[in-house]
Design an enzyme around this catalytic site. Structure first.
Site, PDB file in Angstrom:
ATOM      1  N   GLY A 227      96.974  39.807   2.023  1.00  0.00           N
ATOM      2  CA  GLY A 227      97.836  38.787   1.905  1.00  0.00           C
ATOM      3  C   GLY A 227      98.299  37.950   2.972  1.00  0.00           C
ATOM      4  O   GLY A 227      98.524  37.036   2.583  1.00  0.00           O
ATOM      5  N   SER A 228      97.212  38.020   3.782  1.00  0.00           N
ATOM      6  CA  SER A 228      97.159  37.375   5.374  1.00  0.00           C
ATOM      7  C   SER A 228      96.795  35.692   4.862  1.00  0.00           C
ATOM      8  O   SER A 228      97.808  35.110   5.464  1.00  0.00           O
ATOM      9  CB  SER A 228      96.090  38.230   6.723  1.00  0.00           C
ATOM     10  OG  SER A 228      95.401  38.045   5.484  1.00  0.00           O
TER      11      SER A 228
ATOM     12  N   LEU B  10      90.636  40.035  -6.192  1.00  0.00           N
ATOM     13  CA  LEU B  10      89.272  41.364  -6.272  1.00  0.00           C
ATOM     14  C   LEU B  10      88.325  41.338  -7.712  1.00  0.00           C
ATOM     15  O   LEU B  10      87.566  41.398  -7.905  1.00  0.00           O
ATOM     16  CB  LEU B  10      89.669  42.720  -5.939  1.00  0.00           C
ATOM     17  CG  LEU B  10      89.442  42.648  -4.244  1.00  0.00           C
ATOM     18  CD1 LEU B  10      89.904  44.125  -3.844  1.00  0.00           C
ATOM     19  CD2 LEU B  10      88.329  42.045  -3.122  1.00  0.00           C
ATOM     20  N   LYS B  11      89.530  40.533  -8.853  1.00  0.00           N
ATOM     21  CA  LYS B  11      88.912  40.512 -10.165  1.00  0.00           C
ATOM     22  C   LYS B  11      88.147  39.655 -10.253  1.00  0.00           C
ATOM     23  O   LYS B  11      88.130  38.260  -9.911  1.00  0.00           O
ATOM     24  CB  LYS B  11      90.596  40.176 -10.521  1.00  0.00           C
ATOM     25  CG  LYS B  11      90.454  42.272 -10.899  1.00  0.00           C
ATOM     26  CD  LYS B  11      90.418  42.917 -12.513  1.00  0.00           C
ATOM     27  CE  LYS B  11      90.335  43.904 -12.484  1.00  0.00           C
ATOM     28  NZ  LYS B  11      91.901  44.920 -12.225  1.00  0.00           N
ATOM     29  N   LEU B  12      87.340  39.361 -11.349  1.00  0.00           N
ATOM     30  CA  LEU B  12      86.496  38.097 -11.577  1.00  0.00           C
ATOM     31  C   LEU B  12      87.427  37.385 -12.666  1.00  0.00           C
ATOM     32  O   LEU B  12      88.615  37.876 -13.481  1.00  0.00           O
ATOM     33  CB  LEU B  12      85.338  38.928 -12.756  1.00  0.00           C
ATOM     34  CG  LEU B  12      84.618  37.536 -12.813  1.00  0.00           C
ATOM     35  CD1 LEU B  12      83.541  37.220 -12.163  1.00  0.00           C
ATOM     36  CD2 LEU B  12      83.478  38.093 -14.050  1.00  0.00           C
TER      37      LEU B  12
ATOM     38  N   ASN C  39      87.458  29.099  -3.097  1.00  0.00           N
ATOM     39  CA  ASN C  39      88.021  31.064  -2.983  1.00  0.00           C
ATOM     40  C   ASN C  39      88.138  30.410  -1.474  1.00  0.00           C
ATOM     41  O   ASN C  39      86.499  29.906  -0.875  1.00  0.00           O
ATOM     42  CB  ASN C  39      87.144  30.941  -3.620  1.00  0.00           C
ATOM     43  CG  ASN C  39      86.667  32.417  -3.785  1.00  0.00           C
ATOM     44  OD1 ASN C  39      87.793  33.685  -3.112  1.00  0.00           O
ATOM     45  ND2 ASN C  39      85.864  33.132  -3.049  1.00  0.00           N
TER      46      ASN C  39
ATOM     47  N   HIS D 256      86.061  32.924   1.082  1.00  0.00           N
ATOM     48  CA  HIS D 256      84.700  34.157   1.365  1.00  0.00           C
ATOM     49  C   HIS D 256      84.562  34.548   3.191  1.00  0.00           C
ATOM     50  O   HIS D 256      84.421  33.506   3.802  1.00  0.00           O
ATOM     51  CB  HIS D 256      83.220  33.478   0.521  1.00  0.00           C
ATOM     52  CG  HIS D 256      82.147  35.089   0.873  1.00  0.00           C
ATOM     53  ND1 HIS D 256      83.002  35.958  -0.094  1.00  0.00           N
ATOM     54  CD2 HIS D 256      81.227  34.896   1.332  1.00  0.00           C
ATOM     55  CE1 HIS D 256      81.410  36.506  -0.147  1.00  0.00           C
ATOM     56  NE2 HIS D 256      80.736  36.098   1.362  1.00  0.00           N
TER      57      HIS D 256
ATOM     58  N   ASP E 268      80.067  32.835  -5.607  1.00  0.00           N
ATOM     59  CA  ASP E 268      80.415  32.325  -4.877  1.00  0.00           C
ATOM     60  C   ASP E 268      79.411  31.763  -4.779  1.00  0.00           C
ATOM     61  O   ASP E 268      78.962  31.479  -3.435  1.00  0.00           O
ATOM     62  CB  ASP E 268      80.033  33.714  -3.694  1.00  0.00           C
ATOM     63  CG  ASP E 268      80.886  34.740  -3.746  1.00  0.00           C
ATOM     64  OD1 ASP E 268      81.999  33.897  -3.601  1.00  0.00           O
ATOM     65  OD2 ASP E 268      80.354  35.908  -3.064  1.00  0.00           O
TER      66      ASP E 268
ATOM     67  N   GLU F 112      89.843  32.195   8.720  1.00  0.00           N
ATOM     68  CA  GLU F 112      89.762  32.058   7.620  1.00  0.00           C
ATOM     69  C   GLU F 112      91.662  31.247   7.338  1.00  0.00           C
ATOM     70  O   GLU F 112      92.222  30.470   6.691  1.00  0.00           O
ATOM     71  CB  GLU F 112      89.944  32.999   6.430  1.00  0.00           C
ATOM     72  CG  GLU F 112      88.842  33.359   6.704  1.00  0.00           C
ATOM     73  CD  GLU F 112      88.941  35.261   5.717  1.00  0.00           C
ATOM     74  OE1 GLU F 112      89.266  35.194   4.550  1.00  0.00           O
ATOM     75  OE2 GLU F 112      87.630  35.739   6.051  1.00  0.00           O
TER      76      GLU F 112
HETATM   77  C1  GRF Z   1      89.154  37.732   3.274  1.00  0.00           C
HETATM   78  O1  GRF Z   1      88.728  38.169   4.349  1.00  0.00           O
HETATM   79  C2  GRF Z   1      89.182  36.928   2.567  1.00  0.00           C
HETATM   80  O2  GRF Z   1      88.074  36.110   2.896  1.00  0.00           O
HETATM   81  C3  GRF Z   1      88.617  37.574   1.465  1.00  0.00           C
HETATM   82  O3  GRF Z   1      89.156  39.275   1.707  1.00  0.00           O
HETATM   83  C4  GRF Z   1      90.049  38.921   2.315  1.00  0.00           C
HETATM   84  C5  GRF Z   1      91.700  39.242   1.884  1.00  0.00           C
HETATM   85  O4  GRF Z   1      92.639  39.401   2.729  1.00  0.00           O
HETATM   86  N1  GRF Z   1      88.478  37.758   0.071  1.00  0.00           N
HETATM   87  P1  GRF Z   1      94.258  39.128   3.236  1.00  0.00           P
HETATM   88  O5  GRF Z   1      94.489  39.675   1.571  1.00  0.00           O
HETATM   89  O6  GRF Z   1      93.921  37.125   2.948  1.00  0.00           O
HETATM   90  O7  GRF Z   1      94.796  39.724   4.268  1.00  0.00           O
END
Ligand code: GRF
Length: 216
Positions: free
Chosen positions: A19-20, A90-92, A107, A109, A150, A179
């Protein structure tokens, strides 16, 4: 109509893990910002993302299996959510939820889509694939979510050079730092525009040291 501090864009974040990116949103989308994180949902009760939300006083919801999406859509509606941000979810996302939030679900990525995306491309797998390909540039992408993994329209990208000797971990850490700037920038731009908009390609995220040298 632009959103304001008095009437902020109501944002839900879906996250499965650390969750960063959620934290970056919590830090930037709070009063007097024109966007506000009002709900954090996860498929994992023990996700650190949920603890971060609780610490910030934000409502949380856990749905282990989103199934057909009816319950998730219901929770998002209950909280009057206007924008959904997937940040390490991570879930669809069920098609019903995608349809309910068409043009209002984004989203992040950790690569320069359309390269290194698609089913199974998440977390360390993305960075290992980038290194294995010999690519000299990776980065982060924020895109609209549609029915194809994606593949929704790209809203913002920021490049991160691959350095000699990079490991998946070192590359992941540099991409993650980007990100944390890119996702809030897209959400705040949406709040200011009153709808999800692409960022200008030359947008300055205050990280010129990470941009590739011009003319090379
Ligand atoms: C990030 O790299 C995001 O792009 C990917 O999963 C990671 C999640 O990191 N989809 P966090 O949980 O936000 O720390």
């Amino acid at each position: 109509m632009p959103y304001t501090a008095e009437h902020p864009l109501r944002v839900a974040v879906l996250a499965s893990g650390e969750g960063s990116n959620l934290q970056a949103l919590l830090d930037s989308c709070r009063p007097p910002s024109p966007a506000l994180v009002v709900l954090v949902a996860s498929d994992r009760g023990e996700a650190k993302a949920l603890a971060r939300a609780r610490a910030a006083g934000v409502a949380t919801h856990c749905i282990a299996d989103p199934g057909d999406g009816a319950a998730l859509t219901g929770v998002l509606r209950e909280h009057a959510v206007e924008l959904v941000a997937l940040a390490g979810y991570l879930k669809l996302v069920p098609p019903e939820v995608v349809a309910a939030f068409a043009d209002r679900m984004i989203n992040i990525h950790p690569a320069l889509l359309p390269a290194f995306g698609g089913p199974g491309m998440y977390g360390g797998r993305v960075h290992r694939a980038v290194l294995a390909s010999g690519a000299t540039l990776s980065g982060a992408t924020v895109h609209l979510v549609n029915a194809q993994y994606d593949r929704g329209p790209i809203l913002a990208q920021w490049p991160v050079p691959v350095r000699p000797g990079d490991t998946a971990e070192s590359l992941a850490a540099r991409v993650l730092a980007v990100e944390h700037r890119l996702l809030p920038a897209v959400v705040l731009a949406a709040a200011e525009a009153g709808r999800v908009v692409p960022l200008p390609p030359a947008a300055d995220f205050g990280m010129p040291d990470l941009a590739p040298a011009r003319g090379t």
